[in-house]
Design an enzyme around this catalytic site. Structure first.
Site, PDB file in Angstrom:
ATOM      1  N   ASP A  92     131.096 -64.536  56.048  1.00 30.05           N
ATOM      2  CA  ASP A  92     131.044 -64.759  57.499  1.00 30.05           C
ATOM      3  C   ASP A  92     132.089 -65.767  57.949  1.00 30.05           C
ATOM      4  OD1 ASP A  92     128.279 -63.690  56.728  1.00 30.05           O
ATOM      5  OD2 ASP A  92     128.425 -63.438  58.890  1.00 30.05           O
ATOM      6  N   GLN A 125     118.383 -57.450  54.493  1.00 27.44           N
ATOM      7  CA  GLN A 125     119.486 -56.549  54.863  1.00 27.44           C
ATOM      8  C   GLN A 125     119.958 -55.735  53.661  1.00 27.44           C
ATOM      9  OE1 GLN A 125     119.266 -59.797  55.603  1.00 27.44           O
ATOM     10  NE2 GLN A 125     120.438 -60.369  57.421  1.00 27.44           N
ATOM     11  N   ASN A 129     128.499 -67.267  53.256  1.00 30.92           N
ATOM     12  CA  ASN A 129     127.924 -65.918  53.369  1.00 30.92           C
ATOM     13  C   ASN A 129     126.407 -66.030  53.405  1.00 30.92           C
ATOM     14  OD1 ASN A 129     128.356 -63.019  53.463  1.00 30.92           O
ATOM     15  ND2 ASN A 129     127.534 -62.930  51.390  1.00 30.92           N
ATOM     16  N   LYS A 130     125.760 -64.914  53.491  1.00 33.85           N
ATOM     17  CA  LYS A 130     124.298 -64.865  53.627  1.00 33.85           C
ATOM     18  C   LYS A 130     123.600 -65.706  52.558  1.00 33.85           C
ATOM     19  CE  LYS A 130     122.424 -63.428  56.218  1.00 33.85           C
ATOM     20  NZ  LYS A 130     121.740 -64.092  57.354  1.00 33.85           N
ATOM     21  N   ARG A 183     125.123 -66.661  68.010  1.00 36.86           N
ATOM     22  CA  ARG A 183     124.946 -66.969  66.579  1.00 36.86           C
ATOM     23  C   ARG A 183     126.088 -67.907  66.164  1.00 36.86           C
ATOM     24  NH1 ARG A 183     123.705 -62.195  62.645  1.00 36.86           N
ATOM     25  NH2 ARG A 183     122.849 -63.936  61.468  1.00 36.86           N
ATOM     26  N   ARG A 229     124.832 -56.820  63.761  1.00 36.85           N
ATOM     27  CA  ARG A 229     124.967 -57.983  62.885  1.00 36.85           C
ATOM     28  C   ARG A 229     126.104 -57.712  61.907  1.00 36.85           C
ATOM     29  NH1 ARG A 229     124.399 -55.587  58.901  1.00 36.85           N
ATOM     30  NH2 ARG A 229     124.798 -57.422  57.650  1.00 36.85           N
ATOM     31  N   GLY A 230     126.447 -58.740  61.106  1.00 35.17           N
ATOM     32  CA  GLY A 230     127.583 -58.593  60.198  1.00 35.17           C
ATOM     33  C   GLY A 230     128.823 -59.109  60.914  1.00 35.17           C
ATOM     34  N   ALA A 231     129.593 -59.952  60.231  1.00 32.62           N
ATOM     35  CA  ALA A 231     130.670 -60.690  60.896  1.00 32.62           C
ATOM     36  C   ALA A 231     131.654 -59.831  61.709  1.00 32.62           C
ATOM     37  CB  ALA A 231     131.401 -61.543  59.858  1.00 32.62           C
TER      38      ALA A 231
END
Ligand code: MRU
Length: 368
Positions: free
Chosen positions: A253, A212, A263-264, A99, A54-56
């Site tokens: 992201d 996270q 972003n998150k 995603r 995960r993570g862009a």
């Protein structure tokens, strides 16, 4: 960065044109550090979907390796060149559907396909897919290194006015090396400052529902000897009001031409609190996380909505086992919005691999 004193990156291969892509299973962290093997494009698809990776930036690089594995699969099937290209295309559509929000995924797939389509033979196409995946991985490492160097200057400037000579940084989610390949985006300036022996302390918002921040950012900072404290997402505003935060740094992201930062989920509220308390709010991102096609983030960025079970249940370690415990009444309605958009008026600046820039269309346009 370091895990148990040993240098690690998040994704790698052991030879040229390999059959196995190695990565860290992030669903097991912080409880277990386990390296897993991705052996097919289907393994790659599941790993991105279920957030093993995960993570862009890491999603982008994993997707590029997914296209490479798809090319190898097509080669092994002995298809004619048209069906070979079709097979890869079909797989690329599946990879893109894993995603929706991190733009790195789409950029990586498109760029990899372009490299493949340019070649005339199947061998060359497989080669091109591998070369691109490796190139992107190295590119992301270098970008994070550059972000670290630029961000370090911001931290050094803050240090000049600090009487206690300790910088307090607040971050959200995991924009650390785990979400990238090495260094991280938001964490890169932190790691660079730590290397220069600057005293710092990091407040980490836990980042419900998947936590996270609590699980990943705390884990990676602790393994790299960075002083840090996990707080609830709701406590971010309070620590800012109390003067316990000098700077907020988050990842992104997808960032638009206008400097709107996706972003998150929860980033927007953190930015609002920072603005109210006159605390500089920075988003750190490589150029690969810009979306130069989107004009209106609120209307056009696809915001992932994940399974409601991540909200109704909480995951954790109980008697050495990872369990999911329900926290809502049974059958209670839940929604799991996973990203939000911070308008550019709340963003002090963007720390990119090309330098620190204002979230302004005229400046961002120069990056293309
Ligand atoms: O849903 P995730 O865990 O993939 O979300 C990650 C983030 O929001 C990060 O802040 C992000 O990708 C920034 S770059 C590492």
């Amino acid at each position: 960065m370091l895990v148990n004193g040993k240098h690690h990156i998040t994704i790698w291969t052991e030879k040229k044109y390999p059959s196995i892509i190695y990565t860290i299973d992030q669903n097991l962290l912080p409880h277990k550090f386990e390296i897993i093997e991705l052996k097919s494009s289907s393994d790659i698809i599941s790993a991105i979907k279920n957030m093993t990776v995960r993570g862009a930036p890491l999603i982008g690089v994993t997707a590029a390796y997914g296209i490479f594995l798809a090319a190898k699969e097509a080669y092994a099937k002995n298809l004619n060149i048209n069906r070979f290209d079709n097979y890869i295309y079909r797989k690329s559509e599946q990879i893109k559907s894993t995603r929706p929000t991190a733009v790195n995924l789409f950029n990586a797939v498109e760029n990899s396909l372009n490299q493949i389509y340019r070649e005339r033979t199947k061998v060359k196409k497989v080669e091109a897919a591998f070369v691109y995946a490796k190139y992107l991985s190295d590119y992301e490492i270098n970008s994070c290194r550059a972000i670290g160097k630029f961000g370090l200057n911001i931290l050094k400037n803050i240090l000049k006015r600090k009487k206690d000579k300790t910088i307090n940084i607040l971050t959200h989610c995991n924009a650390g090396w785990l979400g990238c390949i090495d260094y991280g985006t938001a964490t890169a300036p932190i790691y660079f400052a730590h290397k220069e022996k600057i005293n710092l302390h990091v407040w980490i918002e836990e980042t419900r529902p998947r936590n996270q921040g609590a699980g990943l950012t705390a884990w990676e900072l602790m393994h790299n000897n960075i002083d840090c404290t996990v707080i609830t997402d709701n406590a971010g505003g309070y620590v800012m009001q109390k003067g316990m935060v000098d700077i907020v740094i988050v990842g992104s992201d997808r960032t638009t031409f206008n400097g709107e930062v996706c972003n998150k989920i929860g980033t927007y509220k953190t930015a609002l609190a920072a603005k109210d308390n006159n605390i500089p709010f920075y988003a750190a991102l490589p150029v690969t996380s810009f979306d130069f096609k989107i004009k209106d983030a609120m209307k056009e960025i696809p915001i992932e909505e994940r399974n409601g079970k991540e909200v109704s249940h909480i995951r954790g370690l109980y008697k050495e086992k990872i369990i999911n415990a329900r926290i809502t009444p049974q059958k209670c309605k839940v929604r799991n919005f996973s990203f939000d958009i911070t308008p550019s008026k709340l963003v002090t600046a963007l720390i990119t691999d090309k330098g620190i820039i204002k979230p302004d269309v005229r400046i961002i346009k120069k990056l293309i």
